[in-house]
Design a protein around this motif. Structure first.
Motif, PDB file in Angstrom:
ATOM      1  N   ILE A  62       0.839  -1.193   0.000  1.00 64.22           N
ATOM      2  CA  ILE A  62       0.000   0.000   0.000  1.00 64.22           C
ATOM      3  C   ILE A  62       0.879   1.249   0.000  1.00 64.22           C
ATOM      4  CG2 ILE A  62      -1.633   1.320   1.401  1.00 64.22           C
ATOM      5  CD1 ILE A  62      -3.067  -1.214   1.960  1.00 64.22           C
ATOM      6  N   ARG A  63       2.032   1.166   0.651  1.00 64.38           N
ATOM      7  CA  ARG A  63       2.967   2.307   0.649  1.00 64.38           C
ATOM      8  C   ARG A  63       3.407   2.629  -0.778  1.00 64.38           C
ATOM      9  NH1 ARG A  63       8.544   3.252   0.846  1.00 64.38           N
ATOM     10  NH2 ARG A  63       9.084   5.085   2.075  1.00 64.38           N
ATOM     11  N   THR A  64       3.720   1.597  -1.560  1.00 62.57           N
ATOM     12  CA  THR A  64       4.135   1.810  -2.947  1.00 62.57           C
ATOM     13  C   THR A  64       3.020   2.449  -3.754  1.00 62.57           C
ATOM     14  OG1 THR A  64       5.586  -0.096  -2.803  1.00 62.57           O
ATOM     15  CG2 THR A  64       5.041   0.686  -5.001  1.00 62.57           C
ATOM     16  N   TYR A  65       1.796   1.931  -3.610  1.00 64.38           N
ATOM     17  CA  TYR A  65       0.665   2.497  -4.334  1.00 64.38           C
ATOM     18  C   TYR A  65       0.410   3.945  -3.918  1.00 64.38           C
ATOM     19  CZ  TYR A  65      -0.575  -2.032  -6.269  1.00 64.38           C
ATOM     20  OH  TYR A  65      -0.570  -3.203  -6.969  1.00 64.38           O
ATOM     21  N   SER A  66       0.585   4.247  -2.648  1.00 67.49           N
ATOM     22  CA  SER A  66       0.391   5.622  -2.175  1.00 67.49           C
ATOM     23  C   SER A  66       1.439   6.556  -2.769  1.00 67.49           C
ATOM     24  CB  SER A  66       0.463   5.672  -0.649  1.00 67.49           C
ATOM     25  OG  SER A  66      -0.567   4.891  -0.095  1.00 67.49           O
ATOM     26  N   LEU A  67       2.684   6.098  -2.833  1.00 69.76           N
ATOM     27  CA  LEU A  67       3.744   6.916  -3.432  1.00 69.76           C
ATOM     28  C   LEU A  67       3.497   7.141  -4.923  1.00 69.76           C
ATOM     29  CD1 LEU A  67       6.909   5.478  -1.667  1.00 69.76           C
ATOM     30  CD2 LEU A  67       5.828   7.703  -1.300  1.00 69.76           C
TER      31      LEU A  67
ATOM     32  N   ILE B 287       2.186   7.527 -17.835  1.00 64.99           N
ATOM     33  CA  ILE B 287       1.809   6.283 -18.512  1.00 64.99           C
ATOM     34  C   ILE B 287       2.635   5.116 -17.995  1.00 64.99           C
ATOM     35  CG2 ILE B 287       1.947   5.085 -20.736  1.00 64.99           C
ATOM     36  CD1 ILE B 287       1.147   7.783 -22.021  1.00 64.99           C
ATOM     37  N   LEU B 288       3.939   5.334 -17.848  1.00 67.98           N
ATOM     38  CA  LEU B 288       4.810   4.268 -17.369  1.00 67.98           C
ATOM     39  C   LEU B 288       4.485   3.872 -15.935  1.00 67.98           C
ATOM     40  CD1 LEU B 288       8.227   5.393 -18.890  1.00 67.98           C
ATOM     41  CD2 LEU B 288       6.748   3.522 -19.643  1.00 67.98           C
TER      42      LEU B 288
ATOM     43  N   TYR C 251       2.743  -0.206 -12.503  1.00 68.34           N
ATOM     44  CA  TYR C 251       2.323  -0.568 -11.156  1.00 68.34           C
ATOM     45  C   TYR C 251       0.835  -0.910 -11.052  1.00 68.34           C
ATOM     46  CZ  TYR C 251       6.898   0.638  -9.485  1.00 68.34           C
ATOM     47  OH  TYR C 251       8.252   0.660  -9.276  1.00 68.34           O
ATOM     48  N   PHE C 252      -0.039  -0.075 -11.578  1.00 70.85           N
ATOM     49  CA  PHE C 252      -1.464  -0.332 -11.415  1.00 70.85           C
ATOM     50  C   PHE C 252      -1.956  -1.450 -12.328  1.00 70.85           C
ATOM     51  CE2 PHE C 252      -1.404   4.119  -9.764  1.00 70.85           C
ATOM     52  CZ  PHE C 252      -1.694   3.778  -8.458  1.00 70.85           C
ATOM     53  N   GLN C 253      -1.297  -1.650 -13.464  1.00 70.69           N
ATOM     54  CA  GLN C 253      -1.662  -2.756 -14.342  1.00 70.69           C
ATOM     55  C   GLN C 253      -0.704  -3.938 -14.165  1.00 70.69           C
ATOM     56  OE1 GLN C 253      -1.920  -1.022 -18.246  1.00 70.69           O
ATOM     57  NE2 GLN C 253      -3.816   0.035 -17.758  1.00 70.69           N
ATOM     58  N   HIS C 254       0.181  -3.839 -13.200  1.00 75.54           N
ATOM     59  CA  HIS C 254       1.080  -4.925 -12.781  1.00 75.54           C
ATOM     60  C   HIS C 254       1.988  -5.427 -13.897  1.00 75.54           C
ATOM     61  CE1 HIS C 254      -1.198  -4.977  -9.078  1.00 75.54           C
ATOM     62  NE2 HIS C 254      -2.309  -5.089  -9.786  1.00 75.54           N
ATOM     63  N   LEU C 255       2.324  -4.588 -14.851  1.00 76.87           N
ATOM     64  CA  LEU C 255       3.216  -5.022 -15.923  1.00 76.87           C
ATOM     65  C   LEU C 255       4.660  -5.097 -15.470  1.00 76.87           C
ATOM     66  CD1 LEU C 255       1.771  -3.141 -19.009  1.00 76.87           C
ATOM     67  CD2 LEU C 255       1.426  -5.501 -18.320  1.00 76.87           C
ATOM     68  N   ILE C 256       4.989  -4.463 -14.354  1.00 78.43           N
ATOM     69  CA  ILE C 256       6.356  -4.490 -13.859  1.00 78.43           C
ATOM     70  C   ILE C 256       6.729  -5.891 -13.366  1.00 78.43           C
ATOM     71  CG2 ILE C 256       6.073  -3.866 -11.430  1.00 78.43           C
ATOM     72  CD1 ILE C 256       8.228  -1.657 -12.134  1.00 78.43           C
ATOM     73  N   GLU C 257       5.725  -6.705 -13.032  1.00 79.19           N
ATOM     74  CA  GLU C 257       5.972  -8.063 -12.538  1.00 79.19           C
ATOM     75  C   GLU C 257       5.974  -9.106 -13.653  1.00 79.19           C
ATOM     76  OE1 GLU C 257       2.758  -8.462  -9.858  1.00 79.19           O
ATOM     77  OE2 GLU C 257       3.542  -6.989  -8.439  1.00 79.19           O
ATOM     78  N   GLU C 258       5.691  -8.705 -14.867  1.00 79.95           N
ATOM     79  CA  GLU C 258       5.629  -9.636 -15.989  1.00 79.95           C
ATOM     80  C   GLU C 258       7.028  -9.962 -16.512  1.00 79.95           C
ATOM     81  OE1 GLU C 258       2.954 -11.125 -17.178  1.00 79.95           O
ATOM     82  OE2 GLU C 258       1.617 -10.081 -15.812  1.00 79.95           O
TER      83      GLU C 258
ATOM     84  N   ARG D  22      10.129 -10.247 -19.123  1.00 77.99           N
ATOM     85  CA  ARG D  22      10.632  -9.243 -20.076  1.00 77.99           C
ATOM     86  C   ARG D  22      10.093  -9.456 -21.485  1.00 77.99           C
ATOM     87  NH1 ARG D  22      10.662  -5.486 -17.526  1.00 77.99           N
ATOM     88  NH2 ARG D  22      11.644  -5.796 -15.551  1.00 77.99           N
ATOM     89  N   ALA D  23       9.813 -10.678 -21.870  1.00 76.92           N
ATOM     90  CA  ALA D  23       9.300 -10.937 -23.221  1.00 76.92           C
ATOM     91  C   ALA D  23       7.978 -10.208 -23.443  1.00 76.92           C
ATOM     92  CB  ALA D  23       9.120 -12.436 -23.433  1.00 76.92           C
ATOM     93  N   ILE D  24       7.132 -10.160 -22.440  1.00 72.41           N
ATOM     94  CA  ILE D  24       5.859  -9.457 -22.573  1.00 72.41           C
ATOM     95  C   ILE D  24       6.099  -7.946 -22.657  1.00 72.41           C
ATOM     96  CG2 ILE D  24       3.698  -8.911 -21.372  1.00 72.41           C
ATOM     97  CD1 ILE D  24       3.635 -11.815 -20.484  1.00 72.41           C
ATOM     98  N   THR D  25       7.080  -7.461 -21.901  1.00 73.44           N
ATOM     99  CA  THR D  25       7.423  -6.037 -21.967  1.00 73.44           C
ATOM    100  C   THR D  25       7.894  -5.661 -23.361  1.00 73.44           C
ATOM    101  OG1 THR D  25       8.070  -6.094 -19.640  1.00 73.44           O
ATOM    102  CG2 THR D  25       8.858  -4.235 -20.949  1.00 73.44           C
ATOM    103  N   TYR D  26       8.745  -6.490 -23.955  1.00 71.71           N
ATOM    104  CA  TYR D  26       9.232  -6.209 -25.309  1.00 71.71           C
ATOM    105  C   TYR D  26       8.102  -6.298 -26.331  1.00 71.71           C
ATOM    106  CZ  TYR D  26      13.791  -6.793 -23.134  1.00 71.71           C
ATOM    107  OH  TYR D  26      14.874  -6.674 -22.328  1.00 71.71           O
ATOM    108  N   MET D  27       7.191  -7.239 -26.139  1.00 74.90           N
ATOM    109  CA  MET D  27       6.058  -7.371 -27.047  1.00 74.90           C
ATOM    110  C   MET D  27       5.163  -6.124 -26.968  1.00 74.90           C
ATOM    111  SD  MET D  27       3.111 -10.296 -27.232  1.00 74.90           S
ATOM    112  CE  MET D  27       2.450  -9.841 -25.661  1.00 74.90           C
ATOM    113  N   MET D  28       4.926  -5.628 -25.750  1.00 75.55           N
ATOM    114  CA  MET D  28       4.106  -4.428 -25.585  1.00 75.55           C
ATOM    115  C   MET D  28       4.806  -3.212 -26.193  1.00 75.55           C
ATOM    116  SD  MET D  28       1.314  -5.282 -24.172  1.00 75.55           S
ATOM    117  CE  MET D  28       0.648  -3.775 -23.547  1.00 75.55           C
ATOM    118  N   GLY D  29       6.113  -3.117 -26.014  1.00 75.13           N
ATOM    119  CA  GLY D  29       6.866  -2.019 -26.606  1.00 75.13           C
ATOM    120  C   GLY D  29       6.803  -2.047 -28.122  1.00 75.13           C
TER     121      GLY D  29
END
Length: 89
Positions: free
Chosen positions: A4-9, A49-50, A55-62, A64-71
């Motif tokens: 919750i601290r991360t989301y608040s920040l 956007i980043l 964080y809110f769409q949890h893409l940071i936990e995915e 790297r292949a999905i990150t490159y595909m989205m990019g």
């Protein structure tokens, strides 16, 4: 999952970035030219956007292949937009 601290920040950062975007065009304490203010708004928008996507769409936990595909998908949409802009002229 983030705490919750991360989301608040992140929320506070989004609030500050949104306020800065408003301030670039509306507050006359510092005179920015139109193009400088527009460039600042675009930079702040990309940062927002980043943060939201990461964080809110949890893409940071995915993986790297999905990150490159989205990019790649975002880049292709950009190319399509540029091509459509040239066809309209």
């Amino acid at each position: 999952m983030a705490s919750i601290r991360t989301y608040s920040l992140i929320y506070v950062a989004l609030l500050l970035l949104g306020t800065a975007q408003f301030a670039l065009f509306e507050i006359d304490l510092i005179e920015f030219g139109y193009w400088t203010a527009l460039a600042g708004v675009l930079v702040f928008s990309v940062a927002k956007i980043l943060l939201v996507a990461g964080y809110f769409q949890h893409l940071i936990e995915e993986p790297r292949a999905i990150t490159y595909m989205m990019g790649t998908a975002v880049f292709m949409v950009f190319l399509l937009t540029v091509a459509a802009g040239f066809s309209i002229q």
